[in-house]
Design an enzyme around this catalytic site. Structure first.
Site, PDB file in Angstrom:
ATOM      1  N   THR A 187      -2.719  -1.341  -1.312  1.00 50.36           N
ATOM      2  CA  THR A 187      -1.684  -0.866  -2.236  1.00 50.36           C
ATOM      3  C   THR A 187      -1.320  -1.918  -3.268  1.00 50.36           C
ATOM      4  OG1 THR A 187      -0.202  -1.418  -0.426  1.00 50.36           O
ATOM      5  CG2 THR A 187      -0.538   0.908  -0.854  1.00 50.36           C
ATOM      6  N   TYR A 188      -1.311  -3.165  -2.862  1.00 48.29           N
ATOM      7  CA  TYR A 188      -0.899  -4.183  -3.829  1.00 48.29           C
ATOM      8  C   TYR A 188      -1.886  -5.341  -3.938  1.00 48.29           C
ATOM      9  CZ  TYR A 188       0.756  -6.968   0.176  1.00 48.29           C
ATOM     10  OH  TYR A 188       0.838  -7.688   1.339  1.00 48.29           O
ATOM     11  N   THR A 195      -6.318  -6.783  -3.731  1.00 48.66           N
ATOM     12  CA  THR A 195      -7.762  -6.595  -3.576  1.00 48.66           C
ATOM     13  C   THR A 195      -8.273  -7.747  -2.721  1.00 48.66           C
ATOM     14  OG1 THR A 195      -7.793  -5.697  -5.810  1.00 48.66           O
ATOM     15  CG2 THR A 195      -9.921  -6.216  -4.828  1.00 48.66           C
ATOM     16  N   VAL A 196      -9.129  -7.425  -1.745  1.00 49.14           N
ATOM     17  CA  VAL A 196      -9.630  -8.459  -0.837  1.00 49.14           C
ATOM     18  C   VAL A 196     -11.110  -8.709  -1.100  1.00 49.14           C
ATOM     19  CG1 VAL A 196      -9.853  -9.180   1.577  1.00 49.14           C
ATOM     20  CG2 VAL A 196      -7.950  -7.711   0.900  1.00 49.14           C
ATOM     21  N   LYS A 215      -7.325 -12.685  -0.588  1.00 55.55           N
ATOM     22  CA  LYS A 215      -6.492 -11.522  -0.888  1.00 55.55           C
ATOM     23  C   LYS A 215      -5.795 -11.781  -2.220  1.00 55.55           C
ATOM     24  CE  LYS A 215      -3.486  -8.358   1.549  1.00 55.55           C
ATOM     25  NZ  LYS A 215      -2.936  -8.056   2.862  1.00 55.55           N
ATOM     26  N   ASP A 260       2.966  -1.678  10.915  1.00 53.76           N
ATOM     27  CA  ASP A 260       1.854  -0.941  10.285  1.00 53.76           C
ATOM     28  C   ASP A 260       0.563  -1.139  11.069  1.00 53.76           C
ATOM     29  OD1 ASP A 260       0.698   0.743   8.397  1.00 53.76           O
ATOM     30  OD2 ASP A 260       0.168  -0.898   7.045  1.00 53.76           O
TER      31      ASP A 260
END
Length: 326
Positions: free
Chosen positions: A18-19, A21-22, A37, A131
């Site tokens: 969601t926030y 990019t890896v 990350k 989560d």
């Protein structure tokens, strides 16, 4: 703690959240693989609160079953978190190594033990993960499982916190959260662990709901529709309805047929509808199902009936760290 981005060579993209990019990366000096990350920063809004929360939590949580945060690189328009590299997440592992995604019970036992150790460490340090799902559990080629992605985690040092109930991927979300509870405890992670346990055994999500209401119905179909008698105080929840279809509890042996009675007893203890009835991570790790790991030379123990939960709960009541406020 703050390094330079030139230390790391960026390799292929591993995923997008969601926030962030890896990327897979390599430390130029040591050659060691890392996970990078990357979080884009909006010049007006600054660093996202989710990222700040994740960084502060990850720095504190030093445990063999929690992904290590090595470094934080902060530039004008980008924040890069440098994590230890893990080969794949549990979902991918199940697809690759499972029989139609179902894992061998020895592997399930090892992964559940490691998952519960990671959860217990979080809870002992007053952190809820919030989560937990197969995509957030990472596996390396040594068979080690580690909890990752603390973007939604929150320390719960202050009692009576009212948390937002927009957490946990729907399928792994506890019924009390679905019903609208905004002050929950460590027990929400325990429910998620139970869902993951069943999924590792069968290769299929236990409660694959499509929306909040559908998710509750899927849980009721299997666990039985709760009422004031079985769950005192349930009618106080915001999303409670008194006209739900009445379902009777199903026999978990039919849902997870390859799991032995001791394993079913543990699963039932994790998947208690009432949050205060759920077993704690510490209690779960002491469960007889894990004795071949914790006490390899001990005589095997047998539980008389995996469905006699009442007696067990009286002996080991769940003690939430935050008081339940409805």
């Amino acid at each position: 703690m703050t390094g330079s981005s030139s230390q790391f060579q960026q390799l292929e993209k591993l995923g997008e959240g969601t926030y962030a990019t890896v990327y897979k990366g390599r430390n130029r000096a040591t050659g060691a693989l890392v996970a990078l990350k990357e979080i884009s920063l909006d010049s007006e809004e600054g660093t996202p609160s989710t990222a700040i929360r994740e960084i502060s939590l990850m720095k504190e949580l030093d445990h063999e079953n929690i992904v290590t945060l090595y470094d934080v690189i902060h530039t004008e328009n980008k924040l890069t978190l440098v994590f230890e590299y893990m080969d794949k997440d549990l979902k991918k592992y199940m697809e690759v190594h499972g029989q139609q995604s179902a894992l061998d019970l020895k592997v399930v036992k090892s992964f559940m033990f490691q998952l519960l150790k990671g959860i217990m460490f979080c809870h002992d340090n007053r952190v809820l993960h919030r989560d937990l799902k197969p995509q957030n559990l990472l596996i390396n080629n040594k068979g080690e499982l580690k909890l990752g992605d603390f973007g939604l985690a929150r320390a719960f040092g202050i009692p009576f916190n009212t948390f937002s109930n927009e957490v946990v991927t729907l399928w792994y979300r506890a019924p009390d959260v679905l019903l609208g509870s905004r002050a929950y405890t460590t027990s929400i992670d325990i429910w998620s662990a139970g869902c993951i346990f069943a999924e590792m055994c069968t290769g299929k999500p236990l409660f694959p709901g499509t929306a909040n209401e559908d998710q509750l119905i899927k849980i009721f179909r299997l666990m039985g529709t709760p009422n004031e008698r079985t769950w005192p105080g349930i009618s106080q929840y915001t999303n409670y309805k008194n006209n739900w279809q009445i379902f009777v509890p199903q026999d978990l042996r039919l849902i997870v047929p390859n799991l032995d009675s001791m394993g079913l007893n543990l699963l039932q203890s994790l998947l208690q509808m009432r949050p205060e009835s759920r077993i704690t991570a510490r209690q779960a790790l002491q469960h007889p199902w894990f004795h071949e790991i914790t006490m390899p030379n001990a005589v095997p123990q047998h539980l008389s009936d995996p469905y006699q939960q009442q007696q067990q709960q009286q002996q080991h009541p769940h003690q939430p760290i935050i008081d339940q406020q409805y």
